[in-house]
Design an enzyme around this catalytic site. Structure first.
Site, PDB file in Angstrom:
ATOM      1  N   GLY A 239       0.741  -1.371   0.103  1.00 59.03           N
ATOM      2  CA  GLY A 239       0.016  -0.008  -0.144  1.00 59.03           C
ATOM      3  C   GLY A 239       0.641   1.303   0.079  1.00 59.03           C
ATOM      4  N   PRO A 274       4.530  -4.955  -0.605  1.00 59.47           N
ATOM      5  CG  PRO A 274       7.027  -4.377  -0.661  1.00 59.47           C
ATOM      6  CD  PRO A 274       6.038  -5.275  -0.114  1.00 59.47           C
ATOM      7  NE  ARG A 276      -0.244   2.092  -5.957  1.00 59.33           N
ATOM      8  CZ  ARG A 276      -1.132   2.166  -6.819  1.00 59.33           C
ATOM      9  NH1 ARG A 276      -1.400   2.761  -7.788  1.00 59.33           N
ATOM     10  NH2 ARG A 276      -2.397   1.481  -6.534  1.00 59.33           N
ATOM     11  CB  CYS A 355     -14.517   2.286 -30.779  1.00 57.75           C
ATOM     12  SG  CYS A 355     -13.578   1.867 -32.090  1.00 57.75           S
ATOM     13  CD  GLU A 356     -15.232   1.041 -24.318  1.00 56.46           C
ATOM     14  OE1 GLU A 356     -15.877   1.883 -23.501  1.00 56.46           O
ATOM     15  OE2 GLU A 356     -15.627  -0.117 -24.407  1.00 56.46           O
ATOM     16  CE1 TYR A 384      -1.688  -3.752  -8.628  1.00 48.32           C
ATOM     17  CE2 TYR A 384      -0.664  -1.522  -7.843  1.00 48.32           C
ATOM     18  CZ  TYR A 384      -0.745  -2.698  -7.604  1.00 48.32           C
ATOM     19  OH  TYR A 384      -0.874  -3.539  -6.539  1.00 48.32           O
TER      20      TYR A 384
HETATM   21  N1  LLP Z   1      -1.413  -7.135  -0.677  1.00 52.18           N
HETATM   22  C1  LLP Z   1      -2.679  -7.094  -0.685  1.00 52.18           C
HETATM   23  C2  LLP Z   1      -3.412  -8.223  -0.075  1.00 52.18           C
HETATM   24  C3  LLP Z   1      -3.233  -6.422  -2.110  1.00 52.18           C
HETATM   25  O1  LLP Z   1      -4.607  -6.471  -2.223  1.00 52.18           O
HETATM   26  C4  LLP Z   1      -2.356  -5.607  -2.734  1.00 52.18           C
HETATM   27  C5  LLP Z   1      -3.019  -4.824  -3.686  1.00 52.18           C
HETATM   28  C6  LLP Z   1      -1.242  -5.435  -2.564  1.00 52.18           C
HETATM   29  C7  LLP Z   1      -0.631  -6.075  -1.465  1.00 52.18           C
HETATM   30  C8  LLP Z   1      -0.040  -4.573  -3.177  1.00 52.18           C
HETATM   31  O2  LLP Z   1      -0.664  -3.110  -3.091  1.00 52.18           O
HETATM   32  P1  LLP Z   1       0.520  -2.120  -3.419  1.00 52.18           P
HETATM   33  O3  LLP Z   1       1.805  -1.743  -2.790  1.00 52.18           O
HETATM   34  O4  LLP Z   1       0.876  -2.119  -4.861  1.00 52.18           O
HETATM   35  O5  LLP Z   1      -0.186  -0.855  -3.038  1.00 52.18           O
HETATM   36  N2  LLP Z   1      -4.980  -1.798  -9.777  1.00 52.18           N
HETATM   37  C9  LLP Z   1      -4.939  -0.655  -8.688  1.00 52.18           C
HETATM   38  C10 LLP Z   1      -4.337  -1.176  -7.549  1.00 52.18           C
HETATM   39  C11 LLP Z   1      -4.912  -2.527  -6.972  1.00 52.18           C
HETATM   40  C12 LLP Z   1      -4.146  -2.960  -5.681  1.00 52.18           C
HETATM   41  C13 LLP Z   1      -4.796  -4.173  -5.504  1.00 52.18           C
HETATM   42  N3  LLP Z   1      -4.165  -4.836  -4.356  1.00 52.18           N
HETATM   43  C14 LLP Z   1      -4.131   0.432  -9.590  1.00 52.18           C
HETATM   44  O6  LLP Z   1      -3.995   0.588 -10.563  1.00 52.18           O
HETATM   45  O7  LLP Z   1      -4.062   1.726  -8.631  1.00 52.18           O
END
Ligand code: LLP
Length: 435
Positions: A239, A274, A276, A355-356, A384
């Site tokens: 997150g 982690p 992103r 086409c959107e 992502y």
């Molecule tokens: N752990 C769990 C249980 C998760 O659901 C997620 C992300 C992560 C770790 C990794 O989170 P991060 O460190 O990347 O924030 N497609 C969306 C983001 C969806 C995130 C889903 N879960 C976007 O493009 O912003």
């Protein structure tokens, strides 16, 4: 800090001009900086060093095998949410016994695959899932290591589609239900509870939600131990936010400084997931302008990357910096602040060929004058981006390039039309010869 920089008005990825890559490999093109990825991994390892973190890179953010291999070689563990992701990790040289298996909808087959691979633990998200893990493990004569995913009911203050830690989310279980389930776990021989898992959301730019969740973790872990569970892992999830616009996200070290004291209080080792923050700022999407078009007052820049390549703007109205790859002399440098007026620019809608109406990468974006053939860089597209790409409109997916210093690796070739039709099983008559 990333390794995409302008030198003499030309964008470079590490030591390679991005325009050269676009010439050679075509567009749309994902370009990743290996050094940025490794810098981010190192920053996490260093900031949390005191609590021996197991950094389980969240494969869903970018699952390219080249990136997984790079991370595995530099000591990363992994977080997967499907049998497919686990397969990728193993193929890329990652260790199953350093992989956590998360996700709200694991199938029996995936549970069985993960047991055979020997994952570190399953993050269990419901009573029914606990039963499934217990049943499959018993059938196979194994004991499944698990962590309950507890929903601490804190507001991560992020986009509603990527917020997961509030009570009304489909993820995890609230604290009371988790504790009740923990009682039941004691009577099940085929599972052992070794951890506690939380993940409150994604693109969290402030430290308070993480501090709030960690404070609750201390209490919950104490209660689980009092019940007799051998809890040795606190998995705080992922997150950590990144900078899409400027400097909106707190640095990794700041997140660490609020979380580490709580982790110490639990006496657990820290696991984290982690995604992103590892790859987000390490990737750009490069596209080429096809046409410019004016409709009423609106100016459209039609370029060859579309929502099938990068769906984040369409899905979340998310902001990605966009700037020409080669900035003609006399025109402005890429802005630090998009809120301020940028001299020499005009507002454009940057759109793709699909086409959107939702097929846009940016709306009313200040850009210098551009024309057919010019290249654009869409920044912060490493997470992502390609993983959410599709073949909508029968568009082959982009190629992916991993740059390390002067080295250029094609880590995924561009798809061909044959790749797209390959899985379809209709016997077609050969087309009649035309005269
Ligand atoms: N752990 C769990 C249980 C998760 O659901 C997620 C992300 C992560 C770790 C990794 O989170 P991060 O460190 O990347 O924030 N497609 C969306 C983001 C969806 C995130 C889903 N879960 C976007 O493009 O912003």
């Amino acid at each position: 800090m990333d390794h995409f920089r302008y030198h003499d008005n030309q964008l470079f990825c590490e030591d390679i001009p991005v325009a050269e890559l676009a010439e050679k490999f075509g567009t749309p093109l994902y370009v990743y900086s290996a050094t940025t990825i490794l810098d981010q991994l190192k920053a996490l390892q260093t900031a949390f060093a005191e609590v021996e973190p197991l950094i389980c890179y969240s494969v869903k953010a970018n699952s390219n095998l080249g990136i997984l291999k790079l991370l595995a070689e530099h000591g990363s563990a992994f977080d997967v949410v499907s049998g497919g992701e686990l397969h990728r990790v193993v193929v890329a040289g990652g260790k199953a016994n350093q992989t956590v298996f998360a996700g709200v909808g694991k199938t029996d087959q995936e549970i069985s695959e993960a047991l055979h691979a020997g994952v570190l633990m399953f993050n269990v998200e419901s009573e029914a899932e606990l039963d499934a893990v217990a049943r499959v493990a018993a059938k196979e004569g194994k004991v499944a290591p698990i962590a309950l995913r507890v929903n601490p009911d804190v507001d991560p203050k992020t986009h509603r589609y990527i917020s997961t830690g509030k009570k009304e989310s489909k993820f995890g279980m609230d604290i009371d239900r988790s504790l009740k389930l923990a009682e039941r776990v004691k009577s099940i021989g085929s599972v052992t509870m070794i951890g506690m898992h939380m993940h409150i959301g994604s693109q969290i730019t402030t430290v308070e939600p993480h501090a709030g969740a960690a404070a609750k973790a201390v209490e919950i872990i104490a209660q689980l131990r009092a019940m007799g569970h051998p809890i040795s892992w606190y998995n705080m999830g992922g997150g950590f936010g990144i900078n899409y616009k400027g400097h909106e996200a707190k640095a990794i070290a700041e997140f660490a400084s609020v979380v580490v004291p709580y982790v110490k209080a639990t006496g657990c080792r820290l696991a984290m997931e982690p995604g992103r923050v590892v790859v987000g700022n390490a990737g750009i999407l490069v596209s080429r302008v096809l046409y410019t078009k004016q409709s009423g007052e609106k100016r459209f820049l039609i370029q060859d990357a579309a929502m099938n390549d990068l769906i984040r703007p369409a899905l979340y109205e998310s902001f990605h910096r966009i700037w020409p790859v080669v900035v003609p002399p006399g025109l402005p440098a890429p802005p630090d602040d998009y809120e301020a007026a940028i001299p020499g620019t005009a507002p454009w809608d940057v759109v793709g060929p699909i086409c959107e109406s939702g097929d846009f990468l940016a709306k009313d974006r200040s850009l210098p004058p551009l024309d057919r053939g010019d290249l654009l860089a869409v920044f912060s597209a490493g997470a992502y981006g390609m993983v959410m790409a599709s073949n909508y409109n029968t568009r082959p997916r982009a190629a992916e390039i991993l740059v390390s210093g002067r080295e250029v690796h094609v880590v995924r070739r561009r798809e061909t039309y044959d790749d797209l039709l390959g899985p379809e099983l209709v016997a077609l008559e050969p087309a009649p010869a035309s005269h």
